[in-house]
Design an enzyme around this catalytic site. Structure first.
Site, PDB file in Angstrom:
ATOM      1  N   LYS A 114      48.373  41.137  51.397  1.00  0.00           N
ATOM      2  CA  LYS A 114      47.756  40.454  52.539  1.00  0.00           C
ATOM      3  C   LYS A 114      47.755  41.360  53.754  1.00  0.00           C
ATOM      4  O   LYS A 114      46.791  41.405  54.510  1.00  0.00           O
ATOM      5  CB  LYS A 114      48.506  39.162  52.860  1.00  0.00           C
ATOM      6  CG  LYS A 114      48.373  38.093  51.796  1.00  0.00           C
ATOM      7  CD  LYS A 114      47.529  36.926  52.262  1.00  0.00           C
ATOM      8  CE  LYS A 114      47.387  35.854  51.198  1.00  0.00           C
ATOM      9  NZ  LYS A 114      48.651  35.110  50.987  1.00  0.00           N
ATOM     10  N   LYS A 197      38.513  36.905  34.246  1.00  0.00           N
ATOM     11  CA  LYS A 197      38.644  35.455  34.196  1.00  0.00           C
ATOM     12  C   LYS A 197      37.745  34.757  35.216  1.00  0.00           C
ATOM     13  O   LYS A 197      37.236  35.390  36.132  1.00  0.00           O
ATOM     14  CB  LYS A 197      40.102  35.049  34.375  1.00  0.00           C
ATOM     15  CG  LYS A 197      40.712  35.398  35.704  1.00  0.00           C
ATOM     16  CD  LYS A 197      42.114  34.784  35.777  1.00  0.00           C
ATOM     17  CE  LYS A 197      42.569  34.758  37.214  1.00  0.00           C
ATOM     18  NZ  LYS A 197      43.858  34.102  37.390  1.00  0.00           N
ATOM     19  N   LYS A 200      36.428  32.071  41.824  1.00  0.00           N
ATOM     20  CA  LYS A 200      35.318  31.965  42.781  1.00  0.00           C
ATOM     21  C   LYS A 200      35.135  33.244  43.584  1.00  0.00           C
ATOM     22  O   LYS A 200      34.072  33.495  44.121  1.00  0.00           O
ATOM     23  CB  LYS A 200      35.461  30.790  43.730  1.00  0.00           C
ATOM     24  CG  LYS A 200      36.843  30.284  43.829  1.00  0.00           C
ATOM     25  CD  LYS A 200      36.968  28.996  44.577  1.00  0.00           C
ATOM     26  CE  LYS A 200      38.418  28.635  44.571  1.00  0.00           C
ATOM     27  NZ  LYS A 200      38.709  27.444  43.800  1.00  0.00           N
TER      28      LYS A 200
END
Ligand code: TRP
Length: 335
Positions: A114, A197, A200
């Site tokens: 992050k 996989k 979104k």
């Protein structure tokens, strides 16, 4: 008296549920709620680490609740609540932060990622994300936490913080929670873009949502990546083709899968037909979800009631935990 193990999991409110979420987690939550005392909550405090606008916060959260209910979570069986409806969590978070060290927090992989992604917003909430998560888990004295691989390090820290608290105050207050790992036994749902996989963030068209309208499902499936077709009998399938078969494996009849598998193996397969069938079966599979999402979205009063009921049940469990912690630490009894 009931003495079931306590299961807890947090849900990041990041958009709509897709087939990958359903088969990868939600379907299991639905099973767990019959066997254990379950707490499922929307991690909306955690969302603040990325500074969302107030007007974007609650809408997302409601939609997430609606979709989890449509997928089968039952507010009569499990406690389904918003993290921010249990402010006791933040008190426990404060206590845990006093014994969480900068060094160990900085070593957390998700923090490092992050920090790299949002270098202008490396706030203290981001650094202490694992302590807030530990507070979420410990506030109900949870035993089992269903988590994916990406959350295992966080859970390990929760275990560390719980042990540290118990040791520091010479108590046996917090159970040491364990990962409830069902990653291995689950089918990983691939996306439609030929590799990896379903997700979104992998781009438009890769994921199919539970509430998606039939036309869009059809369009997305027909556009799925394929290859130029088998040239030899019983040839190994390429990843994009294997992916379509994997999807078919979860939504279609076994006979249908066998039919197309045979066709693939004798080189007569037409991918257009395979996709048409797959689209049809996904549309059929998602129909009840689609309808339930619509119904629930139209019933504001019911959703309000579910949220209210969840908050009440969650606080009934959280308050005694924090009361006990305050007493152990040496604070006055205030609730
Ligand atoms: N960190 C989890 C995620 O990103 C969400 C979460 C927050 C959570 N608190 C939790 C998961 C407590 C399990 C237990 O998916």
């Amino acid at each position: 008296m009931e003495n079931k193990a306590i299961v807890l999991s947090g849900i990041r409110p990041t958009g709509n549920l897709h087939l990958g979420n359903y088969f990868g987690a939600v379907k299991n939550f639905v099973k767990l709620q019959d066997e254990f005392t379950c707490y499922f909550f929307i991690a909306d405090y955690h969302m603040l680490t990325t500074h969302p606008k107030p007007e974007n916060l609650q809408g997302n959260v409601r939609q997430v609740i609606i979709e989890y209910l449509a997928a089968g979570l039952d507010p009569e069986k499990a406690t389904i609540y918003l993290q921010s409806d249990v402010p006791e969590t933040t008190e426990l978070y404060l206590f845990l932060n006093m014994n969480a060290y900068k060094g160990e927090l900085e070593r957390v992989t998700t923090f490092k990622e992050k920090a790299r992604k949002q270098p202008d917003n490396i706030n203290a909430g981001l650094l202490t994300y694992p302590t807030l998560m530990a507070a979420d888990i410990l506030i109900h004295k949870s035993h089992l936490v269903p988590v994916g691989k990406d959350q295992e390090q966080h859970l390990e820290m929760t275990r560390t913080f719980a042990r540290r608290f118990n040791r520091m105050y010479k108590v046996d207050y917090f159970p040491i929670p364990r990962a409830f790992n069902f990653d291995d036994e689950l089918v990983k749902i691939p996306g439609l873009d030929g590799s990896g996989k379903m997700g979104k963030s992998e781009g438009e068209g890769n994921a199919i949502f539970l509430g998606e309208d039939p036309k869009t499902i059809h369009k997305k499936v027909m556009r799925a990546v394929t290859d130029s077709g088998p040239t030899e009998k019983n040839q190994e399938k390429s990843e994009p083709i294997q992916n379509l078969f994997t999807l078919m494996g979860v939504v279609s009849d076994p006979e249908t899968v066998q039919y197309f598998d045979d066709q693939y193996n004798n080189c007569t397969i037409r991918y257009g037909d395979l996709k048409k069938q797959l689209a049809e079966d996904i549309i059929k599979f998602t129909e009840p979800f689609r309808e339930r999402i619509k119904e629930l979205a139209a019933d504001k009063a019911y959703i309000d009631k579910v949220i209210e009921m969840g908050a009440e049940k969650a606080r009934a469990s959280a308050v005694p935990t924090v009361r006990g912690v305050r007493e152990i630490i040496g604070f006055r009894k205030i609730y």
